[in-house]
Design an enzyme around this catalytic site. Structure first.
Site, PDB file in Angstrom:
ATOM      1  N   GLU A 328     -14.110 -10.035 -10.301  1.00  0.00           N
ATOM      2  CA  GLU A 328     -14.772 -11.025  -9.437  1.00  0.00           C
ATOM      3  C   GLU A 328     -15.500 -12.014 -10.331  1.00  0.00           C
ATOM      4  O   GLU A 328     -16.697 -12.274 -10.163  1.00  0.00           O
ATOM      5  CB  GLU A 328     -15.744 -10.313  -8.494  1.00  0.00           C
ATOM      6  CG  GLU A 328     -15.091  -9.118  -7.784  1.00  0.00           C
ATOM      7  CD  GLU A 328     -16.021  -8.362  -6.834  1.00  0.00           C
ATOM      8  OE1 GLU A 328     -17.235  -8.453  -7.008  1.00  0.00           O
ATOM      9  OE2 GLU A 328     -15.502  -7.715  -5.909  1.00  0.00           O
ATOM     10  N   CYS A 424     -21.487  -6.952   1.264  1.00  0.00           N
ATOM     11  CA  CYS A 424     -22.566  -7.720   0.653  1.00  0.00           C
ATOM     12  C   CYS A 424     -22.652  -9.123   1.235  1.00  0.00           C
ATOM     13  O   CYS A 424     -23.737  -9.682   1.401  1.00  0.00           O
ATOM     14  CB  CYS A 424     -22.423  -7.771  -0.862  1.00  0.00           C
ATOM     15  SG  CYS A 424     -20.855  -8.418  -1.424  1.00  0.00           S
TER      16      CYS A 424
END
Lengths: 662, 662
Positions: A328, A424
């Site tokens: 990521e 998240c």
């Protein structure tokens, strides 16, 4: 608790209908929905944010984990190591919503939740349900992955928000106790752990807590965590070795990529954006804030270098960051593939906060430009217009065939799922959107900045003098901004109004008098003398064909359209299949439209061409080149944030632009 | 052993200097080098073919594994489950080299190796060193990953090659014993396992063994393995469950992707190329061969559908296949990204053999066109011109920055490593290159086809009548092909000469007489009557600007250059950095060149343009579009197979082509 406010957070009431809509969605859809998720209620489909069988999706189990840690239930921990933060972000979102409108039922819900946290927290302040329940022997011993500080960081931010919304210290006490536990275990002293967490977050939270309380302890702890990071690049691996030496039962001992954690060298020596994008921007925000308050020029300079590297070389035109799903992460300069990127919603939120932090210490509209780009595009694209579906990954190009058929692109979802196994992003949106007013103004010792053109009212005090600033905008064919300042004293107030780069031919009228809008660092300054002053700003809202730096391979020969704060994209629903066969040839016109799903939006329409799929191709894959045949085609562009709200289809930001032939 | 040759493999002697060079490299460099690798000798750096910590790279250990299995050494198995096949491929390569030139030392080496195999093979014929050494309880019990048949397939192919080269049956005996073991354990009968291996290979080897021996057993076994595949899609998973039920100690029980294994439905119902690319083409070759010999039209039709799907929708212009590293797999129609692809050398070799198999049953030059495309481009690009370095992945676009800096592209190596942890590709090249003559001609019952323009001599018999066909070529500005046929009888010989699609204006002169080259299915036919005939063919060698189907997004507005059999590319060494900023504007000229590293090659030169990196960009990432500025630039293209032999740099096959403006 020592409460000595350093700087009162100015109260900003957002009146803007665009943003009020989002705030309503957070209050009415997201907060109750997430509460059900956290409590494993209802019929919720949880999706993994990418193709990975190890991602938990069965249920959330967050509240259950806290109940088990508190001894109220029996069982094992379930879910990610960092899932406690889901609840903390929910509290922050709820508190930020309370700050807009009081809601006793919600306060009661939060108070009950705080009671659960108090019960789960150990006597020494330790709080991390996974380690409490399943691996107490490994507390603070697998910091590369434990997210123990990361979660406490979110606890701190929740506590700040709850305090700001209600004045209650109760959650701040829990947070302070958790911080005390960390202080007792970490530091340079003999017997303490000299290291920090794999996922940055607590540092920026500690800066915010310092700003709220004036308590130097918090700032010092943030400075320590920033300073210790990367001093010993083997720290994380050494911990695992030590666990083995001590005979502690632990999980896998993977290879630890310290660049991923920004822990391969001291943070003040880091000058490019590397590794996990969210971690990087969270860290850099803390560097900017800690450096500012500590007057540590080295930290601030490093933070600014990182910021420049992002916005000059590693940021998508939407404000999205993170060019790869693997880690990521950031990759390298000008590497911005439109169909592989990660552009996580959380990373965009982090870039907003990082930019805002730098703006506090350096007045330059370049920071606000990025805040605006990120907020109006890559952040709000993370949420469907129904407030019930979310993106983790915010792509610049989507083909449902690719998402389903090429595993390199399986993380690029073509529609927003309702919830993620790794949740998240949605709660990060939920805590950010109600607080959007916080970015509209920046209050400094000697000036107030108006950064974002959001209808709102600031009520503030500066050295005992109260004042109010209201901003109202009309963004029709011409842009018009009305700013009203009211003061309780005749002392001068220096107001800096950002003139956005997209506002052409700005004309300013102060108290009925036309003035030359002199611009300094992107702001035009008005010194308000009288007790009530009206400022009017008019400008043309530019529709721009943006091009990317020639070294951005993916965008060569292409343009992206922007009008005002909004970046645009094409969808299959308006333009048919095979968006890549379209090119832009003519002029662009705005079209004001009230759409049942998309709401009141400004579309862009342009003359274009569609390359024809000639019959002659049939079953050929390659042939000797012939001149492409095209037919005229009217193109429709919608604001990027609003894509993916209709049926499944292709989406594309960058479009081919034929070069003029001289 | 029942030896009844079905069809004598025609003896083809390659005289072509281009191919002789490769054959020399195999004999002098690869075979001794790989022998050292197999024996863990020397100072060899073994690289993983992609970024994956679980890939063994420390050493090969192949011979050592066989010695342990034979009881000659103690220890555990090391390396991949399928590593036995490295040795079998080495034997096949060595045997194919022997077929060109006898080498007693090499024969001795092979005989010693066969002795080792005989010692390692169990009494019942079982042979798979991993299971023999470390997991005898799991023999034939984890077929999704075991590669037990895959390895025996390569053993069979090695045995065939050794028999063809030397006449020796010794290795065929080992192979037959292994097959007998499989026959004893697999089938429909009660108590037998009704299933097959996760990695296809044995099926095509059994077809070849049937063609060599005429023994129906082998063909039946291939037909059974093809028929059982995908009949029960849960077969692989069921095996793992059964192991648990039986209390057998086994490893992980991963999710099994049956599409990856082409085992989700019966093979005769599979009509597109899906899953792992190598497995798919190996299977499809067996389908074509088994279907042909068994006159099973359904199998042949399915094989042809798969072939058409590949070449019409899922094949790179180099002949490379596999659009993603994840699963080393096909993706979906027209999805051919140039910088993410896999294009494994083994898959290209598989496509060559699959096409060759279809050509045997259907005379159509479309198969030979693909054989040529794959052989001259994606296959030989797998090997450096020094014969000592190899590609696993054969990209169409390389940027060393991307390979190092973006993990999505870490499998795309910018230079050829010397050996791989998973060493399937280099030995696959080593066995294929010495046997390249096998593809030049196809001998059928009623005709002989000349497929590939490789200088060579065919010596064959048809119904007792011996004949010789020699082909010699000149590929200078004009192409010239001289074919000499000599026969021992006056019976008619029907010779089909492929007229390649790149041979323009072909003129044919048969026995001094100019004839119209009538073309049927891509071949022009000459019926040779006299005992000695000369055929001369002249043609223009086209230099083509190829374009891809408009749905191939990655190639829109671009062309790839081809001259004759060779596809071309640009390298940084000839054209400077930032190849993506170049575009092709003018005509293309061949340049004949003798290069110290690249050898005697034909380069292509063309007028082009370089987009200028204006100073004004400086630190900007986006700006309002301005017309791009370009300067004229001479472009140089080299044959694709020869890239990556000089210093590290960028490479690019597809280049922007400006559309003409009408």
């Amino acid at each position: 608790m020592n409460r000595q406010m350093l700087q009162q957070q100015p109260e900003v009431t957002v009146t803007d209908s665009f943003w009020r809509h989002y705030m309503q969605l957070v209050k009415e859809e997201m907060i109750p929905f997430q509460w059900d998720v956290l409590n494993d209620r209802g019929d919720i489909i949880i999706e993994s944010e990418r193709d990975d069988a190890t991602i938990p999706t069965e249920k959330s189990h967050v509240i259950e984990n806290f109940k088990i840690a508190a001894g109220l239930k029996e069982g094992n921990h379930y879910g990610w190591l960092f899932q406690d933060s889901d609840l903390y972000k929910w509290i922050e979102a709820a508190a930020n919503t309370l700050a807009i409108e009081k809601d006793q039922a919600l306060i009661t819900q939060i108070e009950e939740t705080i009671a659960l946290l108090e019960a789960a927290q150990e006597d020494d302040g330790y709080l991390s349900t996974y380690y409490q329940i399943d691996a107490p022997q490994l507390k603070f011993r697998r910091l590369f992955e434990s997210h123990e500080f990361y979660c406490i960081g979110h606890l701190i931010e929740a506590a700040i928000a709850y305090n700001e919304a209600t004045g209650s210290d109760r959650l701040l006490q829990v947070a302070d106790k958790a911080i005390a536990c960390i202080e007792a275990n970490f530091g340079k002293a003999e017997g303490k752990i000299d290291g920090t967490d794999g996922h940055q977050e607590i540092e920026l939270a500690l800066v915010r807590l310092y700003e709220l309380t004036g308590n130097q302890r918090y700032l010092d702890l943030s400075a320590y965590f920033l300073a210790v990071r990367g001093q010993n690049p083997h720290f994380f691996a050494d911990q695992l070795e030590e666990n083995d030496r001590l005979g502690l039962k632990q999980g896998s001992k993977p290879f630890i990529n310290t660049v991923y954690h920004q822990a391969d060298k001291p943070v003040s020596e880091q000058d490019t954006a590397r590794g996990h994008a969210v971690r990087l921007v969270y860290m850099a925000q803390a560097m900017a804030g800690t450096g500012h308050h500590k007057q540590d020029e080295k930290l601030v300079v490093a933070a600014k270098k990182i910021w420049s590297n992002i916005v000059q070389k590693r940021m998508y035109v939407t404000g999205g960051i993170g060019s790869t799903v693997r880690g990521e992460a950031f990759t390298y300069d000008y590497d911005l593939p439109n169909d592989l990127m990660y552009c996580e919603t959380c990373a965009a939120i982090g870039l907003l906060n990082f930019s805002n932090e730098l703006l506090k210490s350096e007045t330059d509209s370049k920071y606000a430009d990025i805040m605006e780009r990120v907020l109006y595009n890559s952040i709000i694209s993370g949420m469907a217009l129904d407030g019930k579906h979310f993106f983790y990954v915010n792509p610049l190009e989507v083909d449902p065939l690719a998402s389903a058929g090429n595993p390199d692109k399986s993380h690029v979802k073509a529609t927003r799922p309702s919830w993620f196994g790794c949740a998240c992003c949605p709660p990060n949106l939920a805590r950010t959107l109600p607080a959007v007013g916080r970015y509209a103004f920046t209050q400094k010792a000697d000036e107030v900045l108006l950064n974002l053109f959001i209808d709102s009212e600031l009520v503030a005090e500066q050295e005992g003098k109260a004042y109010t600033i209201r901003q109202n905008h009309t963004f029709s064919e011409t842009g018009k901004t009305l700013i009203t300042v009211e003061k309780t004293s005749s002392e001068l107030l220096r107001l800096g109004i950002r003139i956005p780069y997209w506002a052409e031919n700005p004309l300013i009228i102060v108290a009925g008098e036309a003035a030359v809008a002199e611009i300094s660092n992107g702001y035009t300054y008005v010194t308000v003398k009288s007790e009530s002053t009206e400022i009017e700003l008019t400008y043309t809202i530019a529709i721009s064909e943006l091009e990317a730096h020639p070294l951005v391979k993916a965008d060569k020969g292409k343009v992206a359209l922007q009008r005002g704060s909004f970046l645009y994209c094409m969808e299959e629903q308006d333009n048919g299949k095979h968006l890549h066969l379209l090119s832009l040839t003519g002029a662009i016109q705005p079209r004001f439209q009230s759409d049942q799903i998309l709401g009141d939006i400004v579309c862009l329409e342009a003359e274009g061409e569609l390359q024809v799929l000639e019959d002659e191709w049939q079953d050929k894959l390659y042939r000797v080149r012939q001149e492409p045949q095209s037919v005229p085609k009217k193109l429709t562009f919608i604001p990027y944030y609003s894509w993916g709200n209709r049926s499944l289809g292709e989406m594309q930001v960058w479009i081919d632009k034929e070069a003029a032939h001289v």
